[in-house]
Enzyme design. Structure first.
Site, PDB file in Angstrom:
ATOM      1  N   HIS A 294       0.822  -1.206   0.000  1.00 61.43           N
ATOM      2  CA  HIS A 294       0.000   0.000   0.000  1.00 61.43           C
ATOM      3  C   HIS A 294       0.862   1.265   0.000  1.00 61.43           C
ATOM      4  O   HIS A 294       2.038   1.247   0.363  1.00 61.43           O
ATOM      5  CB  HIS A 294      -0.921   0.015   1.222  1.00 61.43           C
ATOM      6  CG  HIS A 294      -0.162  -0.001   2.524  1.00 61.43           C
ATOM      7  ND1 HIS A 294       0.413   1.118   3.079  1.00 61.43           N
ATOM      8  CD2 HIS A 294       0.129  -1.030   3.364  1.00 61.43           C
ATOM      9  CE1 HIS A 294       1.013   0.807   4.208  1.00 61.43           C
ATOM     10  NE2 HIS A 294       0.869  -0.500   4.408  1.00 61.43           N
ATOM     11  N   GLU A 370      -2.095  -7.167   7.657  1.00 65.47           N
ATOM     12  CA  GLU A 370      -0.787  -7.059   8.306  1.00 65.47           C
ATOM     13  C   GLU A 370      -0.777  -7.798   9.643  1.00 65.47           C
ATOM     14  O   GLU A 370      -1.832  -8.126  10.203  1.00 65.47           O
ATOM     15  CB  GLU A 370      -0.429  -5.575   8.491  1.00 65.47           C
ATOM     16  CG  GLU A 370       0.916  -5.290   9.141  1.00 65.47           C
ATOM     17  CD  GLU A 370       2.105  -5.883   8.382  1.00 65.47           C
ATOM     18  OE1 GLU A 370       2.275  -7.127   8.461  1.00 65.47           O
ATOM     19  OE2 GLU A 370       2.845  -5.126   7.738  1.00 65.47           O
TER      20      GLU A 370
END
Length: 490
Positions: A294, A370
């Site tokens: 990202h 994550e």
């Protein structure tokens, strides 16, 4: 390190008879054709033409990047086996050609793979074009070639990028197709150079229909050579954020054997070489995962732990700009067929920006989230070191250790990511999929693909909005095609 794929072929109409060769250099990450080479070489055998196609392809790749790794794909078992070192080269016409091919790249850069003939159509058609031109008393010209056009539909079905001769994509200056066109022009301007082997380095040729392999040298007792094993010891992983102060000492470099004339360059190819030797079946088009980290959030430049258990920050203005840049680059390549994202906000926003440019929908997958960093969420590495020194030391020393407060260990993340990988590869076999994720999941996918130990996570750099690419094959093998590419941000 950049990777090229060289597909080469050669043919003789008479064996010996009027002969020609063809080769094409493909981008290893995208499958995009970068350079074509083809030439009518007069009267020669099929095997000589095949070797000449190999040499032309290697020299074309070298002209693009002399430091790249090269994966040669040919439907000539003779050339693949001899260049891999498993068959002895006895024919006097083959020995100097094999030696010339070995001299193009330094040892360790080139590996060989046998493919069925129907997967080598681009090089085959180039070779036939060259032989047709020779029959007319002409030399083959890239400006008149239709081999790329003839194989475009096949490439697109396999998820490959359009070539430089396709209609110009609506992308930014310097996109992949325009770069391929410049590479072709550069190679054309370099034709006529003399290679290390003393022969013509660059004229383009194509391979014609395969006759029986005249004078093929079969392996004899004691003649096959096995590749020298090279023990790969990957370097240390970065912590998901800011762990540079705690990097361990780099592992001792492994030693490779002295290069030989007829052996493969690296131990990583021993398994593939055995598959070639046993005439392994066609594994088909792999599932290709283009892994996008990202874009930046407000926490990224501060190097704070930002996992799945924290504040779930959105992209910053910089992060949105980065997402737009990567969207433009991927649109120019034209290879992405689906977009799958972590459900966390920073990945969803990045994925939505890219998917909108590509005209695709976004699917969310919790397996791509994550690591949960527990009580460390939002803290810098130094702050964690100061507040929780024992927990930090344990976490750096063992993949089973959890962050303070019951976060996820690297081992737990690896199990989650591996299950996600298996599910996605099965669902997307033969397709090219963009996975928008985070530092730890992406590094873990790379580590698992390479068979590297857990500590290798601390030895990879993974920038915000960077691209990494992995290909997963039907037999369970995987190849790393790209790592931490940020060229679209420059």
């Amino acid at each position: 390190m950049r990777e090229f794929i060289v597909e080469a072929d050669g043919g003789s109409r008479g064996n010996p008879g009027p002969a020609g060769y063809g080769s094409v250099v493909l981008d290893g990450a995208t499958g995009e054709p970068l350079v074509e080479a083809a030439e009518y070489i007069g009267v020669a055998t099929n095997n000589v033409a095949e070797y000449r196609g190999l040499i032309a392809g290697l020299k074309a790749a070298y002209a693009l990047d002399p430091t790249a790794t090269v994966r040669v794909r040919m439907d000539s078992k003779l050339v693949v086996e001899q260049m891999s070192g498993r068959w002895k080269i006895k024919h006097p016409d083959m020995k100097p050609l094999a030696a010339e091919a070995l001299r193009v790249y330094a040892p360790g850069h080139v590996t060989y793979e046998w493919i069925p003939r129907d997967q080598n159509k681009h090089a085959d058609r180039l070779a036939n074009e060259a032989m047709d031109a020779g029959k007319r008393g002409e030399q083959w010209s890239p400006s008149t070639s239709t081999a790329d056009l003839d194989t475009r539909a096949t490439r697109q079905r396999a998820g490959a990028a359009p070539s430089a001769t396709d209609p110009e994509p609506s992308g930014p200056p310097g996109d992949a197709a325009a770069g391929a066109a410049r590479a072709r022009a550069a190679l054309a301007g370099a034709r006529g150079e003399t290679g290390n082997g003393g022969g013509a380095a660059t004229s383009t040729t194509a391979a014609g229909p395969d006759a029986d392999e005249l004078g093929a040298d079969e392996p004899g007792a004691g003649e096959a050579r096995e590749s020298d094993a090279v023990e790969a010891r990957p370097a240390e992983p970065d912590a998901p954020v800011g762990a540079s102060a705690a990097r361990k000492t780099a592992a001792e470099r492994s030693e490779a054997g002295t290069p030989g004339v007829r052996r493969t360059a690296a131990s990583a190819d021993i398994r593939a070489a055995k598959n070639v030797a046993s005439a392994a079946p066609d594994l088909g088009t792999p599932a290709t995962f283009v892994l996008l980290r990202h874009g930046e959030t407000p926490l990224t430049p501060q190097k704070r732990f930002s996992g799945s258990g924290g504040s779930d920050p959105s992209l910053s203005d910089v992060g949105r700009y980065q997402a737009e840049r990567v969207a433009a680059a991927l649109a120019a390549r034209g290879t992405i067929q689906e977009v799958v994202s972590s459900p966390l906000a920073r990945c969803r926003e990045t994925a939505e920006i890219v998917a909108a440019r590509l005209g695709l929908a976004v699917t969310l997958d919790d397996g791509l989230r994550e690591t949960d960093f527990g009580a460390w969420e939002g803290l810098t590495f130094g702050e964690v070191r100061e507040r929780y020194p024992d927990d930090m030391n344990a976490w750096l020393a063992s993949p089973d250790a959890e962050p303070t407060g019951g976060g996820e260990s690297f081992e737990a993340v690896a199990h989650r990511v591996a299950a996600t990988r298996d599910r996605l590869t099965e669902a997307h076999r033969g397709r090219t999929v963009l996975l928008v994720s985070h530092v730890t999941p992406i590094k873990t996918l790379v580590r698992l693909a390479l068979g590297a130990p857990p500590e290798s996570l601390f030895r990879m750099e993974l920038s915000a909005a960077s691209l990494t690419a992995l290909a997963y094959y039907a037999d369970g093998n995987a190849t790393l095609r790209l790592l931490n590419d940020t060229s679209h941000l420059r």
